[in-house]
Design an enzyme around this catalytic site. Structure first.
Site, PDB file in Angstrom:
ATOM      1  N   HIS A  41       0.852  -1.186   0.000  1.00 58.00           N
ATOM      2  CA  HIS A  41       0.000   0.000   0.000  1.00 58.00           C
ATOM      3  C   HIS A  41       0.891   1.240   0.000  1.00 58.00           C
ATOM      4  O   HIS A  41       1.987   1.220   0.560  1.00 58.00           O
ATOM      5  CB  HIS A  41      -0.885   0.056   1.243  1.00 58.00           C
ATOM      6  CG  HIS A  41      -1.892  -1.039   1.316  1.00 58.00           C
ATOM      7  ND1 HIS A  41      -3.076  -1.017   0.620  1.00 58.00           N
ATOM      8  CD2 HIS A  41      -1.889  -2.206   2.009  1.00 58.00           C
ATOM      9  CE1 HIS A  41      -3.760  -2.114   0.887  1.00 58.00           C
ATOM     10  NE2 HIS A  41      -3.063  -2.864   1.724  1.00 58.00           N
ATOM     11  N   HIS A  80       9.295   1.014   2.234  1.00 52.61           N
ATOM     12  CA  HIS A  80       9.763  -0.055   1.343  1.00 52.61           C
ATOM     13  C   HIS A  80      10.113  -1.339   2.095  1.00 52.61           C
ATOM     14  O   HIS A  80      10.962  -2.119   1.658  1.00 52.61           O
ATOM     15  CB  HIS A  80      10.953   0.408   0.494  1.00 52.61           C
ATOM     16  CG  HIS A  80      10.563   1.369  -0.585  1.00 52.61           C
ATOM     17  ND1 HIS A  80      10.168   2.659  -0.336  1.00 52.61           N
ATOM     18  CD2 HIS A  80      10.475   1.211  -1.925  1.00 52.61           C
ATOM     19  CE1 HIS A  80       9.870   3.258  -1.468  1.00 52.61           C
ATOM     20  NE2 HIS A  80      10.038   2.401  -2.453  1.00 52.61           N
ATOM     21  N   GLU A 126      -4.614   3.918   4.467  1.00 52.49           N
ATOM     22  CA  GLU A 126      -4.079   2.747   3.767  1.00 52.49           C
ATOM     23  C   GLU A 126      -4.398   2.868   2.272  1.00 52.49           C
ATOM     24  O   GLU A 126      -3.644   2.392   1.424  1.00 52.49           O
ATOM     25  CB  GLU A 126      -4.702   1.463   4.321  1.00 52.49           C
ATOM     26  CG  GLU A 126      -4.085   0.204   3.742  1.00 52.49           C
ATOM     27  CD  GLU A 126      -4.773  -1.039   4.246  1.00 52.49           C
ATOM     28  OE1 GLU A 126      -4.203  -1.706   5.131  1.00 52.49           O
ATOM     29  OE2 GLU A 126      -5.882  -1.346   3.780  1.00 52.49           O
TER      30      GLU A 126
HETATM   31 NI    NI Z   1      -3.530  -4.707   2.431  1.00 51.36          NI
END
Ligand code: NI
Length: 137
Positions: A41, A80, A126
């Site tokens: 995400h 990352h 998110e």
């Molecule tokens: Ni997810």
């Protein structure tokens, strides 16, 4: 009393699952976020602090210092990365947005205090449409 918010962004991989559930059960409860092969995400983090304006500076908090705090304690540890595996403050925690927002609060609260303000809210997106807000209790 005034509030001020700093935004930071990171991207990270995760998987929502219970190891005692089958892949099918996990998919049923957690949906696409339980993909066994992970997914990512692009998170957006809004950190809101509160306090009184310093009459000498006209500031509540030095936003550069707040940004540095968020980057050192949160972004550098998670950007990352795989939240389930390699993020120190998420060890043994469920990799949901809710749990992540609470863990980020714990990472930041005393540092914000040291900068002369109080942490008010950790808001974590998110996705464009799904976000949580945590106020510390
Ligand atoms: Ni997810």
């Amino acid at each position: 009393m005034i509030h001020i918010t700093r935004r930071e962004r990171f991207n990270a991989a995760h998987r929502l699952f219970r190891s005692d559930f089958s892949d099918e059960q996990n998919m049923q409860i957690f949906g696409k976020c339980s993909n066994p092969n992970w997914h990512g995400h692009n998170y957006e983090l809004f950190v809101t602090v509160k306090g009184e304006v310093n009459p000498e500076t006209g500031f509540l908090i030095n936003l550069k210092a707040l940004s540095k705090l968020i980057r050192e304690r949160v972004i550098e540890k998670i950007d990352h990365k795989n939240i389930n595996i390699e993020v120190p403050f998420m060890q043994a925690k469920f990799a949901s947005t809710e749990m992540l927002a609470m863990a980020i609060w714990d990472e930041l609260a005393d540092g914000v205090l040291a900068l002369g303000a109080n942490l008010h809210c950790v808001k974590l997106y998110e996705s464009e449409n799904n976000f949580v807000a945590y106020f510390g209790n």
